[in-house]
Design a protein around this motif. Sequence first.
Motif, PDB file in Angstrom:
ATOM      1  N   ASN A  23       1.788  10.584  -2.074  1.00 52.32           N
ATOM      2  CA  ASN A  23       3.021  10.737  -1.308  1.00 52.32           C
ATOM      3  C   ASN A  23       3.519   9.378  -0.832  1.00 52.32           C
ATOM      4  OD1 ASN A  23       2.928  13.523  -1.553  1.00 52.32           O
ATOM      5  ND2 ASN A  23       1.715  13.751   0.307  1.00 52.32           N
ATOM      6  N   PHE A  24       4.809   9.353  -0.417  1.00 53.23           N
ATOM      7  CA  PHE A  24       5.395   8.091   0.035  1.00 53.23           C
ATOM      8  C   PHE A  24       4.611   7.506   1.196  1.00 53.23           C
ATOM      9  CE2 PHE A  24       8.107   5.752   2.951  1.00 53.23           C
ATOM     10  CZ  PHE A  24       8.504   4.716   2.123  1.00 53.23           C
ATOM     11  N   ASN A  25       4.261   8.354   2.168  1.00 51.26           N
ATOM     12  CA  ASN A  25       3.574   7.824   3.346  1.00 51.26           C
ATOM     13  C   ASN A  25       2.215   7.227   2.969  1.00 51.26           C
ATOM     14  OD1 ASN A  25       2.577  10.550   2.902  1.00 51.26           O
ATOM     15  ND2 ASN A  25       1.588  10.392   4.896  1.00 51.26           N
ATOM     16  N   GLU A  26       1.510   7.877   2.055  1.00 49.59           N
ATOM     17  CA  GLU A  26       0.217   7.345   1.607  1.00 49.59           C
ATOM     18  C   GLU A  26       0.398   6.031   0.864  1.00 49.59           C
ATOM     19  OE1 GLU A  26      -0.849  10.724  -0.723  1.00 49.59           O
ATOM     20  OE2 GLU A  26      -1.954  11.685   0.914  1.00 49.59           O
ATOM     21  N   LYS A  27       1.455   5.969   0.056  1.00 49.15           N
ATOM     22  CA  LYS A  27       1.743   4.745  -0.697  1.00 49.15           C
ATOM     23  C   LYS A  27       2.076   3.605   0.262  1.00 49.15           C
ATOM     24  CE  LYS A  27       3.834   5.369  -4.536  1.00 49.15           C
ATOM     25  NZ  LYS A  27       4.820   5.605  -5.604  1.00 49.15           N
ATOM     26  N   LEU A  28       2.868   3.908   1.288  1.00 49.32           N
ATOM     27  CA  LEU A  28       3.252   2.879   2.261  1.00 49.32           C
ATOM     28  C   LEU A  28       2.030   2.364   3.016  1.00 49.32           C
ATOM     29  CD1 LEU A  28       5.437   1.226   3.648  1.00 49.32           C
ATOM     30  CD2 LEU A  28       5.796   3.152   5.206  1.00 49.32           C
ATOM     31  N   ILE A  29       1.147   3.270   3.416  1.00 53.18           N
ATOM     32  CA  ILE A  29      -0.075   2.863   4.121  1.00 53.18           C
ATOM     33  C   ILE A  29      -0.916   1.950   3.223  1.00 53.18           C
ATOM     34  CG2 ILE A  29      -2.267   3.682   5.069  1.00 53.18           C
ATOM     35  CD1 ILE A  29      -0.714   6.239   5.961  1.00 53.18           C
ATOM     36  N   ALA A  30      -1.076   2.361   1.973  1.00 52.49           N
ATOM     37  CA  ALA A  30      -1.887   1.575   1.032  1.00 52.49           C
ATOM     38  C   ALA A  30      -1.264   0.199   0.801  1.00 52.49           C
ATOM     39  CB  ALA A  30      -2.039   2.324  -0.285  1.00 52.49           C
ATOM     40  N   LEU A  31       0.056   0.149   0.624  1.00 51.23           N
ATOM     41  CA  LEU A  31       0.737  -1.139   0.404  1.00 51.23           C
ATOM     42  C   LEU A  31       0.600  -2.042   1.625  1.00 51.23           C
ATOM     43  CD1 LEU A  31       3.976   0.140  -1.363  1.00 51.23           C
ATOM     44  CD2 LEU A  31       2.226  -1.356  -2.379  1.00 51.23           C
ATOM     45  N   ARG A  32       0.801  -1.460   2.793  1.00 50.79           N
ATOM     46  CA  ARG A  32       0.715  -2.249   4.035  1.00 50.79           C
ATOM     47  C   ARG A  32      -0.691  -2.811   4.212  1.00 50.79           C
ATOM     48  NH1 ARG A  32      -1.157  -1.024   8.890  1.00 50.79           N
ATOM     49  NH2 ARG A  32      -1.147   1.240   8.596  1.00 50.79           N
ATOM     50  N   LYS A  33      -1.684  -1.953   3.995  1.00 51.84           N
ATOM     51  CA  LYS A  33      -3.065  -2.399   4.175  1.00 51.84           C
ATOM     52  C   LYS A  33      -3.481  -3.404   3.107  1.00 51.84           C
ATOM     53  CE  LYS A  33      -4.724   1.478   6.880  1.00 51.84           C
ATOM     54  NZ  LYS A  33      -5.689   2.564   7.022  1.00 51.84           N
ATOM     55  N   SER A  34      -2.935  -3.273   1.905  1.00 52.54           N
ATOM     56  CA  SER A  34      -3.271  -4.226   0.834  1.00 52.54           C
ATOM     57  C   SER A  34      -2.799  -5.635   1.179  1.00 52.54           C
ATOM     58  CB  SER A  34      -2.671  -3.783  -0.501  1.00 52.54           C
ATOM     59  OG  SER A  34      -1.265  -3.989  -0.520  1.00 52.54           O
ATOM     60  N   LYS A  35      -1.745  -5.730   1.990  1.00 55.19           N
ATOM     61  CA  LYS A  35      -1.247  -7.033   2.455  1.00 55.19           C
ATOM     62  C   LYS A  35      -1.905  -7.452   3.763  1.00 55.19           C
ATOM     63  CE  LYS A  35       2.678  -7.893  -0.071  1.00 55.19           C
ATOM     64  NZ  LYS A  35       3.229  -9.147  -0.527  1.00 55.19           N
ATOM     65  N   GLY A  36      -2.768  -6.568   4.326  1.00 58.54           N
ATOM     66  CA  GLY A  36      -3.448  -6.880   5.576  1.00 58.54           C
ATOM     67  C   GLY A  36      -2.526  -6.890   6.773  1.00 58.54           C
ATOM     68  N   LEU A  37      -1.507  -6.062   6.736  1.00 58.65           N
ATOM     69  CA  LEU A  37      -0.521  -6.042   7.812  1.00 58.65           C
ATOM     70  C   LEU A  37      -0.757  -4.876   8.761  1.00 58.65           C
ATOM     71  CD1 LEU A  37       2.710  -6.556   5.671  1.00 58.65           C
ATOM     72  CD2 LEU A  37       1.607  -8.265   7.111  1.00 58.65           C
ATOM     73  N   SER A  38      -0.431  -5.098  10.011  1.00 57.67           N
ATOM     74  CA  SER A  38      -0.397  -4.001  10.971  1.00 57.67           C
ATOM     75  C   SER A  38       0.977  -3.341  10.871  1.00 57.67           C
ATOM     76  CB  SER A  38      -0.611  -4.527  12.393  1.00 57.67           C
ATOM     77  OG  SER A  38       0.496  -5.321  12.789  1.00 57.67           O
ATOM     78  N   GLN A  39       1.110  -2.186  11.486  1.00 54.31           N
ATOM     79  CA  GLN A  39       2.416  -1.528  11.506  1.00 54.31           C
ATOM     80  C   GLN A  39       3.447  -2.420  12.203  1.00 54.31           C
ATOM     81  OE1 GLN A  39       1.594   2.222  13.430  1.00 54.31           O
ATOM     82  NE2 GLN A  39       1.199   3.255  11.467  1.00 54.31           N
ATOM     83  N   GLU A  40       3.016  -3.080  13.248  1.00 58.38           N
ATOM     84  CA  GLU A  40       3.928  -3.957  13.978  1.00 58.38           C
ATOM     85  C   GLU A  40       4.388  -5.127  13.118  1.00 58.38           C
ATOM     86  OE1 GLU A  40       4.253  -6.255  18.257  1.00 58.38           O
ATOM     87  OE2 GLU A  40       2.688  -4.781  17.922  1.00 58.38           O
ATOM     88  N   GLU A  41       3.469  -5.713  12.357  1.00 55.68           N
ATOM     89  CA  GLU A  41       3.839  -6.841  11.502  1.00 55.68           C
ATOM     90  C   GLU A  41       4.800  -6.408  10.399  1.00 55.68           C
ATOM     91  OE1 GLU A  41      -0.226  -9.547  11.857  1.00 55.68           O
ATOM     92  OE2 GLU A  41      -0.204  -7.783  10.533  1.00 55.68           O
ATOM     93  N   LEU A  42       4.538  -5.261   9.791  1.00 57.19           N
ATOM     94  CA  LEU A  42       5.452  -4.766   8.760  1.00 57.19           C
ATOM     95  C   LEU A  42       6.810  -4.452   9.373  1.00 57.19           C
ATOM     96  CD1 LEU A  42       6.074  -3.926   5.877  1.00 57.19           C
ATOM     97  CD2 LEU A  42       5.113  -1.669   6.395  1.00 57.19           C
ATOM     98  N   GLY A  43       6.807  -3.826  10.534  1.00 55.74           N
ATOM     99  CA  GLY A  43       8.062  -3.536  11.221  1.00 55.74           C
ATOM    100  C   GLY A  43       8.859  -4.796  11.499  1.00 55.74           C
ATOM    101  N   HIS A  44       8.173  -5.852  11.906  1.00 53.73           N
ATOM    102  CA  HIS A  44       8.841  -7.133  12.166  1.00 53.73           C
ATOM    103  C   HIS A  44       9.499  -7.658  10.896  1.00 53.73           C
ATOM    104  CE1 HIS A  44       9.660 -10.961  14.083  1.00 53.73           C
ATOM    105  NE2 HIS A  44       9.113 -11.562  13.033  1.00 53.73           N
ATOM    106  N   ARG A  94       7.487  -0.852  15.496  1.00 51.74           N
ATOM    107  CA  ARG A  94       6.199  -0.336  15.045  1.00 51.74           C
ATOM    108  C   ARG A  94       6.232   1.183  14.993  1.00 51.74           C
ATOM    109  NH1 ARG A  94       2.615   2.591  16.846  1.00 51.74           N
ATOM    110  NH2 ARG A  94       3.422   2.569  18.951  1.00 51.74           N
ATOM    111  N   GLN A  95       6.932   1.781  15.974  1.00 52.66           N
ATOM    112  CA  GLN A  95       7.026   3.239  16.029  1.00 52.66           C
ATOM    113  C   GLN A  95       7.732   3.791  14.794  1.00 52.66           C
ATOM    114  OE1 GLN A  95       7.760   1.155  18.502  1.00 52.66           O
ATOM    115  NE2 GLN A  95       6.657   1.803  20.333  1.00 52.66           N
ATOM    116  N   THR A  96       8.726   3.075  14.296  1.00 54.12           N
ATOM    117  CA  THR A  96       9.436   3.509  13.097  1.00 54.12           C
ATOM    118  C   THR A  96       8.498   3.516  11.902  1.00 54.12           C
ATOM    119  OG1 THR A  96      11.555   2.712  13.932  1.00 54.12           O
ATOM    120  CG2 THR A  96      11.372   2.996  11.548  1.00 54.12           C
ATOM    121  N   VAL A  97       7.729   2.450  11.740  1.00 54.97           N
ATOM    122  CA  VAL A  97       6.761   2.391  10.640  1.00 54.97           C
ATOM    123  C   VAL A  97       5.739   3.511  10.792  1.00 54.97           C
ATOM    124  CG1 VAL A  97       4.966   0.991   9.524  1.00 54.97           C
ATOM    125  CG2 VAL A  97       7.081  -0.093  10.304  1.00 54.97           C
TER     126      VAL A  97
END
Length: 120
Positions: free
Chosen positions: A2-23, A29-32
């Motif tokens: 699913n999209f949400n699983e893909k987004l989590i995997a992509l974010r974690k593969s870059k070593g980013l927190s939700q806040e960093e990706l949101g930035h 961060r809440q949006t992410v």
Amino acid sequence: MNFNEKLIALRKSKGLSQEELGHQLHVSRQTVSKWESCQSYPDFQRLVLLSDYFGLTLDELVRDVDVQEVRTRNLQESMLTSLYHDVDRGKRTLRALFTVAAGILVFFAAITLYGVFFVS
């Protein structure tokens, strides 16, 4: 996936927190977090930014996303928003009616008091 699983995997593969990706995407961060928990989905502009950021095509980013689920969720959200607007409009109408009714009561009370104290 699913999209949400893909987004989590992509974010974690870059070593980013939700806040960093949101930035990076100019969202909170809440949006992410909402994207990752399927509470909402990014708009088209954010999808383009996500695909650019992760070096994917839009097709690669959203492939296997259940479009019907997204449409249903968006429809439910728009129906809920419409309902809130209707309730708010109803509240404003009731306030206006109560204000007019109070004005009429004060007017008749004034006429009655005038008659009691000044006409007799």
